[in-house]
Design an enzyme around this catalytic site. Structure first.
Site, mmCIF file in Angstrom:
data_model
loop_
_atom_site.group_PDB
_atom_site.id
_atom_site.type_symbol
_atom_site.label_atom_id
_atom_site.label_comp_id
_atom_site.label_asym_id
_atom_site.label_seq_id
_atom_site.Cartn_x
_atom_site.Cartn_y
_atom_site.Cartn_z
ATOM 1 N N ASP A 158 -46.168 28.763 -29.049
ATOM 2 C CA ASP A 158 -46.284 29.299 -27.686
ATOM 3 C C ASP A 158 -47.618 30.034 -27.609
ATOM 4 O OD1 ASP A 158 -45.550 30.280 -25.074
ATOM 5 O OD2 ASP A 158 -44.941 32.172 -25.969
ATOM 6 N N CYS B 43 -40.394 29.364 -17.634
ATOM 7 C CA CYS B 43 -41.309 30.074 -18.529
ATOM 8 C C CYS B 43 -40.457 30.637 -19.653
ATOM 9 C CB CYS B 43 -42.019 31.192 -17.767
ATOM 10 S SG CYS B 43 -42.986 32.279 -18.829
HETATM 11 N N1 DGL Z 1 -44.470 31.484 -22.364
HETATM 12 C C1 DGL Z 1 -45.436 30.892 -21.446
HETATM 13 C C2 DGL Z 1 -44.800 29.754 -20.651
HETATM 14 O O1 DGL Z 1 -43.654 29.372 -20.888
HETATM 15 C C3 DGL Z 1 -45.969 31.895 -20.466
HETATM 16 C C4 DGL Z 1 -46.862 32.900 -20.973
HETATM 17 C C5 DGL Z 1 -48.320 32.567 -20.760
HETATM 18 O O2 DGL Z 1 -48.780 32.482 -19.611
HETATM 19 O O3 DGL Z 1 -48.985 32.420 -21.750
HETATM 20 O O4 DGL Z 1 -45.448 29.209 -19.774
#
Ligand code: DGL
Length: 267
Positions: A10, A186
């Site tokens: 991530d 997200c």
């Molecule tokens: N965890 C990221 C997603 O699922 C979001 C965080 C980011 O913008 O880096 O898009």
């Protein structure tokens, strides 16, 4: 059977919600997690930048001999998954967090209207809408970028008045009117699922991808005979930039404090 690790990555620590769900469902598996904290947030970056970061992280996970890679970030899943498949799909199983959700929604919400909230990158990519449309299931998809939610969650502002106000403000948008389910697009958002569900007065189902992705991965590994045969205890959690605050926040996302090691990807 295959006792090699599963790689999970991530932009930062949000993807630990997915890692946690995988660990819960598949306790024998060992994980190698990579959080690209040097570049977070991905949600505001260009597609080209996210693709470059994702390829580099994939190389690290391949070097670590991973049997599968989970793209535990919607922004990277939207921007880089196809490229990663081309780059490494023949060498390793690659799973993103969007396709498992599409499969779930396609099964349970045919001919209904669903909403998606996510980062700017994810929403601008229109990926959920495009993938649902191809399936010709009569699902209408309405999406809304909610960029304040990631920093809000990372700073620990949830289940309190300030987060109620921000969530209320976003979810009251006319753009999300008449939805039957809301995709939390997200990997940070499982932490506000309860608050979102309360705001929606339990009339709209809030769907988070962590468990759905873990199930999808489990089925895929089982079908290919790649599940671990015994418990392998060598989880590793790496970040491309270390701060004490990232390490403390792991408890929020993983449910327990994790020791993060610094892996300088960009030198
Ligand atoms: N965890 C990221 C997603 O699922 C979001 C965080 C980011 O913008 O880096 O898009």
């Amino acid at each position: 059977m295959n006792n090699k690790p599963i790689g999970v990555f991530d932009s930062g620590i949000g993807g630990l919600t997915v890692a946690r769900a995988i660990k819960k469902l598949l306790p024998n598996e060992s994980l190698i997690y990579f959080g690209d904290t040097a570049h977070l947030p991905y949600g505001d970056k260009s597609e080209a930048a996210i693709q470059a970061y994702s390829i580099k992280i994939t190389d690290v996970l391949l070097e670590k001999n991973c049997k599968a890679i989970v793209v535990a970030c919607n922004s990277a899943s939207a921007s880089a998954y196809n490229l990663l498949q081309e780059y490494a799909g023949k060498r390793v199983e690659i799973v993103n967090v969007i396709d498992p959700m599409i499969e779930f929604v396609n099964k349970h919400f045919r001919r209904q209207t669903v909403g998606v909230i996510g980062t700017k990158r994810t929403v601008e990519s229109n990926i959920y809408s495009k993938k649902l449309k191809v399936l010709n299931n009569g699902i209408i998809c309405k999406s809304l970028a909610t960029p304040l939610l990631v920093p809000m969650i990372e700073e620990g502002f949830f289940n309190q008045r300030i987060s109620h106000d921000i969530i209320d403000n976003y979810l009251s948008s006319q753009g999300l009117a008449d939805i039957k389910a809301l995709i939390l697009g997200c990997t940070h958002y499982p932490l506000i699922k309860e608050e979102v569900t309360n705001f929606l007065e339990h009339k709209v189902e809030a769907l988070d991808s962590s468990e759905i992705t873990a199930n999808f991965l489990g089925q895929k590994l089982a079908a290919k005979g790649l599940l671990a045969s015994e418990k392998v205890e060598n989880d590793e959690f790496m970040v491309s930039d270390f701060t004490q605050s990232f390490e403390s926040s792991t408890k929020l996302f993983f449910g327990e404090l994790i020791h993060l090691t610094l892996y300088k990807l960009w030198e």
